[in-house]
Structure formats: C-alpha cells, structure tokens
Design a protein around this motif. Structure first.
Motif, PDB file in Angstrom:
ATOM      1  N   GLN A   1       0.852  -1.194   0.000  1.00  0.00           N
ATOM      2  CA  GLN A   1       0.000   0.000   0.000  1.00  0.00           C
ATOM      3  C   GLN A   1       0.878   1.230   0.000  1.00  0.00           C
ATOM      4  N   LYS A   2       0.406   2.254  -0.724  1.00  0.00           N
ATOM      5  CA  LYS A   2       1.191   3.485  -0.787  1.00  0.00           C
ATOM      6  C   LYS A   2       0.223   4.650  -0.635  1.00  0.00           C
ATOM      7  N   ILE A   3       0.466   5.472   0.363  1.00  0.00           N
ATOM      8  CA  ILE A   3      -0.371   6.662   0.559  1.00  0.00           C
ATOM      9  C   ILE A   3       0.531   7.879   0.369  1.00  0.00           C
ATOM     10  N   GLU A   4       0.184   8.710  -0.599  1.00  0.00           N
ATOM     11  CA  GLU A   4       0.950   9.950  -0.831  1.00  0.00           C
ATOM     12  C   GLU A   4       0.400  10.995   0.130  1.00  0.00           C
ATOM     13  N   THR A   5       1.134  11.279   1.188  1.00  0.00           N
ATOM     14  CA  THR A   5       0.553  12.211   2.169  1.00  0.00           C
ATOM     15  C   THR A   5       0.466  13.633   1.604  1.00  0.00           C
ATOM     16  N   ALA A   6       1.214  13.922   0.531  1.00  0.00           N
ATOM     17  CA  ALA A   6       1.122  15.262  -0.085  1.00  0.00           C
ATOM     18  C   ALA A   6      -0.276  15.507  -0.642  1.00  0.00           C
ATOM     19  N   SER A   7      -0.996  14.428  -0.925  1.00  0.00           N
ATOM     20  CA  SER A   7      -2.323  14.623  -1.507  1.00  0.00           C
ATOM     21  C   SER A   7      -3.422  14.582  -0.443  1.00  0.00           C
ATOM     22  N   LEU A   8      -3.023  14.565   0.832  1.00  0.00           N
ATOM     23  CA  LEU A   8      -4.017  14.521   1.913  1.00  0.00           C
ATOM     24  C   LEU A   8      -4.028  15.835   2.676  1.00  0.00           C
ATOM     25  N   SER A   9      -5.178  16.154   3.247  1.00  0.00           N
ATOM     26  CA  SER A   9      -5.230  17.273   4.194  1.00  0.00           C
ATOM     27  C   SER A   9      -4.554  16.825   5.477  1.00  0.00           C
ATOM     28  N   ASP A  10      -3.868  17.757   6.123  1.00  0.00           N
ATOM     29  CA  ASP A  10      -3.355  17.426   7.454  1.00  0.00           C
ATOM     30  C   ASP A  10      -4.551  17.062   8.332  1.00  0.00           C
ATOM     31  N   PRO A  11      -4.531  15.893   8.955  1.00  0.00           N
ATOM     32  CA  PRO A  11      -5.732  15.484   9.686  1.00  0.00           C
ATOM     33  C   PRO A  11      -5.946  16.309  10.962  1.00  0.00           C
ATOM     34  N   VAL A  12      -7.200  16.666  11.180  1.00  0.00           N
ATOM     35  CA  VAL A  12      -7.562  17.315  12.443  1.00  0.00           C
ATOM     36  C   VAL A  12      -7.480  16.231  13.508  1.00  0.00           C
ATOM     37  N   ILE A  13      -6.742  16.508  14.569  1.00  0.00           N
ATOM     38  CA  ILE A  13      -6.657  15.488  15.620  1.00  0.00           C
ATOM     39  C   ILE A  13      -7.374  15.926  16.897  1.00  0.00           C
ATOM     40  N   ARG A  14      -7.662  17.248  16.976  1.00  0.00           N
ATOM     41  CA  ARG A  14      -8.369  17.727  18.165  1.00  0.00           C
ATOM     42  C   ARG A  14      -9.327  18.831  17.741  1.00  0.00           C
ATOM     43  N   ARG A  15     -10.545  18.730  18.275  1.00  0.00           N
ATOM     44  CA  ARG A  15     -11.550  19.722  17.888  1.00  0.00           C
ATOM     45  C   ARG A  15     -11.399  20.999  18.713  1.00  0.00           C
ATOM     46  N   ALA A  16     -12.130  22.026  18.253  1.00  0.00           N
ATOM     47  CA  ALA A  16     -12.042  23.335  18.916  1.00  0.00           C
ATOM     48  C   ALA A  16     -12.561  23.267  20.363  1.00  0.00           C
ATOM     49  N   ASP A  17     -13.395  22.312  20.653  1.00  0.00           N
ATOM     50  CA  ASP A  17     -13.883  22.198  22.048  1.00  0.00           C
ATOM     51  C   ASP A  17     -12.937  21.345  22.905  1.00  0.00           C
ATOM     52  N   GLY A  18     -11.783  20.982  22.342  1.00  0.00           N
ATOM     53  CA  GLY A  18     -10.783  20.242  23.112  1.00  0.00           C
ATOM     54  C   GLY A  18     -10.935  18.731  23.023  1.00  0.00           C
ATOM     55  N   THR A  19     -12.005  18.247  22.411  1.00  0.00           N
ATOM     56  CA  THR A  19     -12.193  16.786  22.353  1.00  0.00           C
ATOM     57  C   THR A  19     -11.293  16.186  21.269  1.00  0.00           C
ATOM     58  N   TRP A  20     -11.048  14.880  21.407  1.00  0.00           N
ATOM     59  CA  TRP A  20     -10.134  14.174  20.507  1.00  0.00           C
ATOM     60  C   TRP A  20     -10.870  13.525  19.369  1.00  0.00           C
TER      61      TRP A  20
END
Ligand code: GLU
Length: 447
Positions: free
Chosen positions: A163-182
């Motif tokens: 498997q090959k994932i080109e991370t250049a073609s992905l959005s940086d993933p949101v890991i934490r929401r604005a309300d602080g939740t994960w």
C-alpha cells in the motif's frame, strides 16, 4: 515478537455483524499465533458513549466466545493523549487552526471549482501573532492538525499487499476539535504504542487513516505495527450494514436462538475463497484461520446463511457438548435422545418442542379412515419396555398383517402418537414416549 491485536469498538451503539467480523479476525489471528487479544473501548465521545453499550459489547463478545486477555477504555487515558499532543505540538508537528467549518467548506468549494483537490492549504501556518490574537479576541478556539510530511507512506498490508499513501495529496488530519475533544486518530495511535499492538486488523475504511497514523507513530517514536485492512461487509442485497440497522445487531441474532459458532463459522469465511463450513468450536476455527486468504471483494452477509449453518452445526454437535443444555431443559439423559432428535433441529430450543411431544400433553390425530388401522396397531404394540428396535418390529408386523406400506403405514401412527405430521424419527421417539403414553394416545386420549 508477541502478537497482540485489539478490537476497538466505540460504545455508542450495539455491535452488528460487521463489528463481529473485525473482532473475530483480531481474535482468531492473535490466538492462532499464541498471542493476546485486547478489547479497547473507543469512548472519547463522552456524549454518545454509554456504560450500557460497553456492557452490551462485552456480553456480545462473551456470547461469541471471544475472551479477551486485557481491556481498557480511552476515557481513562486522556492524560496520555494530552502528553503526546504537547510533545508533537512542541516539535511543530501539530498546529493550531482557526477556520470555522463554514470557512473550510468555502475553501473546499473554491478549490473544487478551480479543479484542484480539496486539500487543506495550511493557511493556519501563515497566521501572524496579530491575526491569532484577533481570532482569540473574537472568542474562537483553535482546532489542531497534525502536519503530514508530504512523503509517500508505504506498508505491506496482510490483506491488500503493498500500500502506498501519498501524504502530499491529503489534508493534514484534524486530531483535536475546537472544544478540546479528541478525534480518533491520535488516541488510537497512542494506545496502540502503549499496548504494544503488533497487528492492527481493521476494515478498509481505515486505509487512508493508516497513512497518517504511521507518520504519527513514527513521530512519537513508536514501532509501526503490521496492518491488515479487510474488505467491508455488505448486506445480501448489496446495501451497507449499519450499526443502527437493528435487525442485524448481535444481540438480535443471539436472541433469535442461533449458536454463536454458526455466526462465527460464517463470518470467518465470508470474503475468502474458502467454503463456509460448520465449525463446532473456536479452537478448530482458530486452527483453520489464515488472514492471507481474505480477498479484496466485499463480503456479503445473509442472515439466512446463519440459520442454515445453524442446523448443520446442531446435526454435527457431539452429545457431550449438548448435554448440559439438554439437562437444563429436562431432556432424558444419555446420547440416545440427542442422537435421535438433533437431525430435526433448526434451533437448539426446538428441543423444547420435541420434549413436549414426548412428555405431552399431546392431542392425538386419528383420521376417520385410519380408526381401524390404529386400533389394530394398538393391539400389535410390543408389550412392556419400548426400545429403539420396537418401532421397526411393530411396523413390520403391521405391514404384514394389514398390507399397508409407506406413508399409509407410518403416518397414522406418527399422528396418533405425536399429534403432528412431522418430527424426529419415530424409532427414537417411541421408547421415549413409553408404553403407557403410547397406549393412551393410540386410544385417542390426550396425554
Ligand atoms: N473505533 C474505531 C472504529 O470503530 C477503531 C478503528 C481501529 O480499529 O483502529 O472504527
């Protein structure tokens, strides 16, 4: 290396067969390698996760026979996620973003209109201190993204191959929401590292996540596990199986009365080229499991297949396995009863109907045309203790004395003795009904 797998459901609903399949693959693979199977509750969503659902998940796994070696829940580990987050943020791998969902949506639309992939433009990295201060003054709280490297992430997937994932073609993933939740991404990675998970076995809907997760694992200094992404399971009609599609919840399936091993036997083989076979116990299923046999085509689940397999499981079930349940139902002791009836069962609980045929009360059915024949049969009934041989002796005599044969010979006796036109072999039932009840029923008396 000790093999360690984890099944990681969110306790926000009842498990369905698709979840059972994920759990089963994790369980069978770990146990086949002499490893550990871990149950992790992905309960970071406090609003939707409940203790009742967590208990229901445990009850479902217990029913299926998947004993876990360890269990923990994410809600006990928020400090670990916080620490990993701080570490990544201090190293510039996590950054704050202030866009509202509306703003992000507008960006996305503009990109699409210009024929560009809707990948997040990292505008947040360009914000000046003044702009950040202005956002904060407005009362905006940041959400946070993990900064992907832009490299290609490659792994050898146990199901899908390279498997090959080109991370250049992905959005940086949101890991934490604005309300602080994960969001699920970071906690899952932190847990997989801390729990020494060697193999992450999950559905192919997580393939893209795996690209980002591998980068986060590496950034946190963890060892990248082996990945196996199996194809998803669809309903027989090709539609999606959803957690909320109640008719396929594991609890409903359990309550329908089928054996857990019928479901396990089926879902272990769906999506492989191997035939579905009734397997009596987990130990055998573990031995026969080979993850590399899983194909990439979706697996189709038909609840009817479980029912069909259930009858086959019961027909093959050894007396020793059935004995405790038979005793609890008040069935006669000994293998003869089980061997006599199992071929007629669709569900184990059908034993209860057969016991009612034996114990009574039964309303004998004697057709007008058969009154004389049944009276003759009563006279010819072997005296005393009836045995497994009694039926053939009796009907052989009747055949000779009356000239009847086939259905005309047997059916009036079955109907008089059981009140029904169908049921287990009379050779087995007759001794269980016993002489006195047989006489009464042949006389047309309820009993
Ligand atoms: N809670 C996640 C899910 O149910 C777990 C996925 C995983 O196995 O990593 O989708």
């Amino acid at each position: 290396m000790t093999v360690r797998t984890r099944f990681a459901p969110s306790p926000t609903g009842m498990l369905h067969v698709g979840n059972a399949r994920a759990a089963l693959f994790c369980f069978l693979f770990a146990k086949g390698q002499g490893g550990d199977f871990i149950l992790r509750m992905d309960d970071t969503d406090k609003a939707r996760s409940t203790e009742e659902f967590a208990e229901a998940i445990k009850a479902d796994l217990a029913w299926l026979g998947m004993d876990y070696d360890e269990t923990f829940k994410q809600s006990d580990r928020f400090d670990k996620y916080e620490a990993a987050f701080d570490d990544l943020k201090a190293r510039g791998l996590v950054y704050a973003c202030y866009e509202t969902p509306d703003e992000l949506e507008r960006k996305r639309k503009r990109q699409l209109a210009r024929g560009k992939p809707p990948v997040y433009d990292r505008a947040a990295l360009e914000l000046t201190d003044e702009q950040i201060a202005a956002h904060e003054a407005e009362g905006r709280n940041p959400h946070y993204r993990f900064k992907l490297s832009g490299n290609a992430i490659v792994w050898n997937d146990m199901v899908r191959g390279e498997q090959k994932i080109e991370t250049a073609s992905l959005s940086d993933p949101v890991i934490r929401r604005a309300d602080g939740t994960w969001l699920y991404t970071l906690p899952s990675v932190v847990d997989d590292i801390d729990a020494n998970i060697s193999h992450v076995i999950r559905g192919e809907d997580h393939v893209t996540n795996s690209g980002a997760q591998i980068e986060i694992i590496e950034a946190l200094g963890g060892k990248v596990p082996v990945f196996a992404h199996f194809s998803l399971m669809l309903a027989a009609d090709g539609g999606a199986l959803s957690k909320r599609f109640g008719s396929l919840s594991l609890r409903d399936i359990r309550e329908s009365g089928v054996e857990a091993m019928s479901l396990n036997s089926l879902i272990a083989r769906l999506g492989t080229a191997d035939p579905v076979e009734p397997v009596q116990d987990m130990a055998t299923l573990i031995k026969g499991f080979d993850m590399t046999r899983l194909g990439r085509a979706p697996a189709r689940f038909d609840a009817e297949d479980v029912t069909r397999l259930n009858a086959r499981i019961l027909h093959d079930m050894p007396y020793e396995a059935a004995a405790p349940r038979l005793a609890a139902m008040g069935a006669p002791e000994g293998a003869a009863f089980w061997d006599g009836v199992k071929g007629n069962l669709k569900l184990f609980d059908d034993v209860g109907d057969i016991l009612r045929l034996i114990e009574g009360p039964v309303s004998p059915v004697i057709e007008a045309d058969d009154v004389d024949y049944v009276a003759t049969a009563l006279d010819a009934l072997p005296q005393g203790d009836l045995t497994e041989q009694s039926w053939s002796e009796w009907t052989q005599n009747l055949k000779e004395s009356t000239g009847r044969k086939g259905r005309a010979l047997f059916m009036p006796l079955r109907q008089a003795l059981t009140g029904q036109a169908h049921g287990p072999e009379m050779q087995h039932l007759l001794p269980l009904i016993g002489y006195d009840k047989a006489v009464a029923r042949l006389q047309g008396k309820e009993g």
